[in-house]
Design a protein around this motif. Sequence first.
Motif, PDB file in Angstrom:
ATOM      1  N   ASP A 188       0.839  -1.129   0.054  1.00  0.00           N
ATOM      2  CA  ASP A 188      -0.058  -0.129  -0.040  1.00  0.00           C
ATOM      3  C   ASP A 188       0.978   1.238  -0.128  1.00  0.00           C
ATOM      4  OD1 ASP A 188      -2.451   1.480  -0.112  1.00  0.00           O
ATOM      5  OD2 ASP A 188      -2.814   0.786   2.087  1.00  0.00           O
ATOM      6  N   GLY A 189       0.544   2.289  -0.912  1.00  0.00           N
ATOM      7  CA  GLY A 189       1.397   3.405  -0.878  1.00  0.00           C
ATOM      8  C   GLY A 189       2.567   3.464  -1.897  1.00  0.00           C
ATOM      9  N   ALA A 190       2.744   2.344  -2.556  1.00  0.00           N
ATOM     10  CA  ALA A 190       3.792   2.103  -3.467  1.00  0.00           C
ATOM     11  C   ALA A 190       3.269   1.642  -4.805  1.00  0.00           C
ATOM     12  CB  ALA A 190       4.939   1.331  -2.847  1.00  0.00           C
ATOM     13  N   GLY A 191       4.126   1.854  -5.917  1.00  0.00           N
ATOM     14  CA  GLY A 191       3.821   1.279  -7.137  1.00  0.00           C
ATOM     15  C   GLY A 191       2.518   1.609  -7.734  1.00  0.00           C
ATOM     16  N   ILE A 192       1.466   0.537  -8.357  1.00  0.00           N
ATOM     17  CA  ILE A 192       0.338   0.858  -8.743  1.00  0.00           C
ATOM     18  C   ILE A 192      -0.656   1.361  -7.661  1.00  0.00           C
ATOM     19  CG2 ILE A 192       0.691  -0.620 -10.715  1.00  0.00           C
ATOM     20  CD1 ILE A 192      -1.198  -2.932  -9.133  1.00  0.00           C
ATOM     21  N   PHE A 193      -0.071   1.245  -6.380  1.00  0.00           N
ATOM     22  CA  PHE A 193      -1.260   1.508  -5.232  1.00  0.00           C
ATOM     23  C   PHE A 193      -1.288   2.885  -4.897  1.00  0.00           C
ATOM     24  CE2 PHE A 193      -1.079  -3.244  -4.933  1.00  0.00           C
ATOM     25  CZ  PHE A 193      -2.292  -3.538  -5.423  1.00  0.00           C
ATOM     26  N   THR A 194      -0.477   3.695  -5.522  1.00  0.00           N
ATOM     27  CA  THR A 194      -0.627   5.169  -5.491  1.00  0.00           C
ATOM     28  C   THR A 194      -1.460   5.902  -6.214  1.00  0.00           C
ATOM     29  OG1 THR A 194       1.085   5.490  -7.273  1.00  0.00           O
ATOM     30  CG2 THR A 194       1.922   5.248  -4.854  1.00  0.00           C
ATOM     31  N   ASP A 195      -2.300   5.066  -7.179  1.00  0.00           N
ATOM     32  CA  ASP A 195      -3.317   5.471  -8.004  1.00  0.00           C
ATOM     33  C   ASP A 195      -4.630   4.968  -7.603  1.00  0.00           C
ATOM     34  OD1 ASP A 195      -4.956   6.226 -10.081  1.00  0.00           O
ATOM     35  OD2 ASP A 195      -3.760   5.055 -11.744  1.00  0.00           O
ATOM     36  N   PRO A 196      -5.427   5.832  -7.275  1.00  0.00           N
ATOM     37  CA  PRO A 196      -6.786   5.680  -6.836  1.00  0.00           C
ATOM     38  C   PRO A 196      -7.680   4.815  -7.724  1.00  0.00           C
ATOM     39  CG  PRO A 196      -6.344   7.827  -6.199  1.00  0.00           C
ATOM     40  CD  PRO A 196      -5.236   7.494  -7.259  1.00  0.00           C
ATOM     41  N   ALA A 197      -7.131   4.680  -9.112  1.00  0.00           N
ATOM     42  CA  ALA A 197      -7.848   3.878  -9.958  1.00  0.00           C
ATOM     43  C   ALA A 197      -7.837   2.365  -9.831  1.00  0.00           C
ATOM     44  CB  ALA A 197      -7.392   4.240 -11.331  1.00  0.00           C
ATOM     45  N   ASN A 198      -6.810   2.191  -8.854  1.00  0.00           N
ATOM     46  CA  ASN A 198      -6.517   0.676  -8.554  1.00  0.00           C
ATOM     47  C   ASN A 198      -7.192   0.191  -7.209  1.00  0.00           C
ATOM     48  OD1 ASN A 198      -5.122  -0.199 -10.812  1.00  0.00           O
ATOM     49  ND2 ASN A 198      -3.354   1.364 -10.190  1.00  0.00           N
ATOM     50  N   ASP A 199      -7.895   1.075  -6.619  1.00  0.00           N
ATOM     51  CA  ASP A 199      -8.674   0.980  -5.229  1.00  0.00           C
ATOM     52  C   ASP A 199      -9.222  -0.382  -5.020  1.00  0.00           C
ATOM     53  OD1 ASP A 199      -7.500   2.925  -4.170  1.00  0.00           O
ATOM     54  OD2 ASP A 199      -9.160   4.357  -3.868  1.00  0.00           O
ATOM     55  N   GLU A 200     -10.241  -0.708  -6.376  1.00  0.00           N
ATOM     56  CA  GLU A 200     -11.055  -1.900  -6.316  1.00  0.00           C
ATOM     57  C   GLU A 200     -10.076  -3.228  -6.438  1.00  0.00           C
ATOM     58  OE1 GLU A 200     -14.066  -2.512  -5.787  1.00  0.00           O
ATOM     59  OE2 GLU A 200     -14.214  -0.257  -5.259  1.00  0.00           O
ATOM     60  N   TYR A 201      -9.037  -3.098  -7.197  1.00  0.00           N
ATOM     61  CA  TYR A 201      -8.031  -4.424  -7.261  1.00  0.00           C
ATOM     62  C   TYR A 201      -7.308  -4.256  -5.942  1.00  0.00           C
ATOM     63  CZ  TYR A 201      -3.816  -6.809  -8.950  1.00  0.00           C
ATOM     64  OH  TYR A 201      -2.937  -7.894  -8.830  1.00  0.00           O
ATOM     65  N   LYS A 202      -7.148  -3.333  -5.234  1.00  0.00           N
ATOM     66  CA  LYS A 202      -6.346  -3.390  -3.939  1.00  0.00           C
ATOM     67  C   LYS A 202      -7.384  -4.120  -2.792  1.00  0.00           C
ATOM     68  CE  LYS A 202      -6.092   0.476  -1.257  1.00  0.00           C
ATOM     69  NZ  LYS A 202      -5.355   1.544  -0.846  1.00  0.00           N
ATOM     70  N   LYS A 203      -8.589  -3.574  -3.083  1.00  0.00           N
ATOM     71  CA  LYS A 203      -9.566  -4.612  -2.004  1.00  0.00           C
ATOM     72  C   LYS A 203      -9.752  -6.070  -2.436  1.00  0.00           C
ATOM     73  CE  LYS A 203     -12.677  -0.329  -1.566  1.00  0.00           C
ATOM     74  NZ  LYS A 203     -13.923   0.253  -2.037  1.00  0.00           N
ATOM     75  N   SER A 204      -9.690  -6.159  -3.795  1.00  0.00           N
ATOM     76  CA  SER A 204      -9.807  -7.769  -4.099  1.00  0.00           C
ATOM     77  C   SER A 204      -8.351  -8.306  -3.262  1.00  0.00           C
ATOM     78  CB  SER A 204     -10.174  -8.028  -5.445  1.00  0.00           C
ATOM     79  OG  SER A 204      -8.631  -7.658  -6.099  1.00  0.00           O
ATOM     80  N   LEU A 205      -7.564  -7.917  -3.303  1.00  0.00           N
ATOM     81  CA  LEU A 205      -6.173  -8.601  -2.904  1.00  0.00           C
ATOM     82  C   LEU A 205      -6.445  -8.603  -1.286  1.00  0.00           C
ATOM     83  CD1 LEU A 205      -3.309  -6.738  -5.048  1.00  0.00           C
ATOM     84  CD2 LEU A 205      -4.212  -9.264  -4.983  1.00  0.00           C
TER      85      LEU A 205
END
Length: 247
Positions: A188-205
């Motif tokens: 969290d807070g690095a790489g692709i997870f600095t982009d809010p567009a990836n929030d749904e992907y983050k939740k799934s992980l």
Amino acid sequence: MQLDGKVALVTGSSKGLGRSIVLRLAEAGADVIINYSRDEASADEVRKAAEAQGVRTLVVRADVSRVEGIQQLFDAAITEFGRIDIVVANAGMEKVNVPVAEVTEEDFDLLFRVNTKGPYFVLREAARRLADNGRIISISSNTTTVPQMGVGLYGTSKVATGYLARVMALELGPRGITVNTVVPGPIDGAGIFTDPANDEYKKSLISTVPIGRLGTPQEVAGVTAFLASDDAALITGQQLVADGGMH
């Protein structure tokens, strides 16, 4: 985990995980070489934060996906500090949510240049220039051990560093140099997870992580600092997984 008097070089360290690693090593007392390829302003911010810890710094712009850039980076570090004790091969590029059937040759060439060729030659240069009893640490990804849809290309491009560390541990052991790999999960807070567009992907992980959350850059930096310290002198040729139990 004191690193007073040590000199540490961290590739890709102007932001994200690399930034946290630099600051954690500086907190432990190491002088640091900060590497960036494009974002000079962010690299300068890291420099100021590291110097606030009372250590010396050097900022070097170099493309570490190319051998010439890697050599320039090491040359600058040796010229400034006279030695290098710790090398962290952190620079990399993420590409996820791309099924194997949709990967292009251009995608393949780019990720393997950044994630495989670059770290390989960073480690080669470290083997040639590191002081005896030094530390070499590669930052990999748990996509190399946890198959997930859409990460075939990314995970494959990160596999090589773990194997290379095991080989180099044998080759450099007689010099007291340890070679290890840190294998983080999603951060969290690095790489692709600095982009809010990836929030749904983050939740799934997050739903797949036993501890119920993603790791932080600071936590992975702490693992890296441990491997860089004298406390880890007997640990070499290992892949230290820090993914909250996903593996």
